[in-house]
Design a protein around this motif. Structure first.
Motif, mmCIF file in Angstrom:
data_model
loop_
_atom_site.group_PDB
_atom_site.id
_atom_site.type_symbol
_atom_site.label_atom_id
_atom_site.label_comp_id
_atom_site.label_asym_id
_atom_site.label_seq_id
_atom_site.Cartn_x
_atom_site.Cartn_y
_atom_site.Cartn_z
ATOM 1 N N VAL A 146 0.735 -1.373 -0.127
ATOM 2 C CA VAL A 146 -0.160 -0.053 0.023
ATOM 3 C C VAL A 146 0.916 1.295 0.069
ATOM 4 O O VAL A 146 0.776 2.180 -0.785
ATOM 5 N N SER A 147 1.710 1.213 0.799
ATOM 6 C CA SER A 147 2.662 2.520 0.866
ATOM 7 C C SER A 147 3.943 2.470 0.081
ATOM 8 O O SER A 147 4.524 3.393 -0.062
ATOM 9 N N ASP A 148 4.516 1.475 -0.108
ATOM 10 C CA ASP A 148 5.660 1.311 -1.003
ATOM 11 C C ASP A 148 5.897 0.993 -2.145
ATOM 12 O O ASP A 148 6.704 1.388 -2.918
ATOM 13 N N LEU A 149 4.740 0.802 -2.824
ATOM 14 C CA LEU A 149 4.827 0.193 -4.249
ATOM 15 C C LEU A 149 3.706 0.874 -4.988
ATOM 16 O O LEU A 149 2.755 1.024 -4.393
ATOM 17 N N VAL A 150 3.854 1.416 -6.217
ATOM 18 C CA VAL A 150 2.898 1.901 -7.049
ATOM 19 C C VAL A 150 2.790 1.365 -8.465
ATOM 20 O O VAL A 150 3.645 0.819 -8.903
ATOM 21 N N PRO A 151 1.603 1.270 -9.067
ATOM 22 C CA PRO A 151 1.532 0.957 -10.540
ATOM 23 C C PRO A 151 2.047 1.930 -11.544
ATOM 24 O O PRO A 151 1.424 2.879 -11.259
ATOM 25 N N LEU A 152 2.776 1.423 -12.499
ATOM 26 C CA LEU A 152 3.179 2.516 -13.486
ATOM 27 C C LEU A 152 2.967 1.605 -14.763
ATOM 28 O O LEU A 152 3.099 0.434 -14.746
ATOM 29 N N CYS A 153 2.642 2.427 -15.721
ATOM 30 C CA CYS A 153 2.627 1.541 -17.196
ATOM 31 C C CYS A 153 3.859 1.294 -17.684
ATOM 32 O O CYS A 153 4.875 2.167 -17.108
ATOM 33 N N PRO A 154 4.247 0.566 -18.505
ATOM 34 C CA PRO A 154 5.617 0.085 -19.068
ATOM 35 C C PRO A 154 6.452 1.422 -19.462
ATOM 36 O O PRO A 154 7.672 1.639 -19.088
ATOM 37 N N CYS A 155 5.953 2.470 -20.089
ATOM 38 C CA CYS A 155 6.588 3.700 -20.645
ATOM 39 C C CYS A 155 7.057 4.601 -19.270
ATOM 40 O O CYS A 155 7.967 5.131 -19.421
ATOM 41 N N CYS A 156 5.976 4.849 -18.432
ATOM 42 C CA CYS A 156 6.229 5.598 -17.374
ATOM 43 C C CYS A 156 7.339 4.995 -16.488
ATOM 44 O O CYS A 156 8.222 5.716 -15.911
ATOM 45 N N HIS A 157 7.215 3.666 -16.434
ATOM 46 C CA HIS A 157 7.990 2.944 -15.322
ATOM 47 C C HIS A 157 9.641 3.064 -15.981
ATOM 48 O O HIS A 157 10.678 3.530 -15.356
ATOM 49 N N ARG A 158 9.673 2.916 -17.369
ATOM 50 C CA ARG A 158 11.015 2.995 -18.007
ATOM 51 C C ARG A 158 11.421 4.571 -17.921
ATOM 52 O O ARG A 158 12.597 4.850 -17.517
ATOM 53 N N ALA A 159 10.613 5.553 -17.871
ATOM 54 C CA ALA A 159 11.090 6.945 -17.978
ATOM 55 C C ALA A 159 11.293 7.375 -16.618
ATOM 56 O O ALA A 159 12.437 8.063 -16.622
ATOM 57 N N VAL A 160 10.755 6.791 -15.394
ATOM 58 C CA VAL A 160 11.267 7.271 -14.303
ATOM 59 C C VAL A 160 12.780 6.502 -13.851
ATOM 60 O O VAL A 160 13.477 7.211 -13.041
ATOM 61 N N HIS A 161 13.013 5.713 -14.533
ATOM 62 C CA HIS A 161 14.340 4.870 -14.225
ATOM 63 C C HIS A 161 15.659 5.283 -15.444
ATOM 64 O O HIS A 161 16.485 4.742 -15.396
ATOM 65 N N THR A 162 15.254 6.174 -16.026
ATOM 66 C CA THR A 162 16.182 7.089 -16.914
ATOM 67 C C THR A 162 17.175 7.862 -16.114
ATOM 68 O O THR A 162 18.505 8.103 -16.773
#
Length: 77
Positions: free
Chosen positions: A44-60
């Motif tokens: 609930v507090s440590d994990l969030v759902p991201l689409c593949p594009c947004c997930h890749r973007a945050v990890h750039t």
């Protein structure tokens, strides 16, 4: 718990792509690479759902990924 809506962009892949769209990724708000030792996560507090594009973007950005708020600001610009 969080559902299948990307927290950053709001897309619901299943609604957008139908049967081909059940694609949502789990993002750790605390980067795993920065942990000194493993610890249990609260979904609930440590994990969030991201689409593949947004997930890749945050990890750039390394070693500290962009925050969800940073990414949302970039998408608005």
């Amino acid at each position: 718990m969080h559902g299948e809506r990307c927290l950053a962009c709001g897309i619901e892949p299943t609604r957008r792509y139908g049967d081909a769209g059940g694609i949502i990724e789990v993002h750790h708000l605390e980067p795993l690479a920065l942990l000194k030792k493993p610890r249990p996560y609260d979904p609930v507090s440590d994990l969030v759902p991201l689409c593949p594009c947004c997930h890749r973007a945050v990890h750039t950005r390394h070693p500290m990924p962009w925050s969800i708020e940073d990414l949302q600001s970039m998408m608005k610009a």
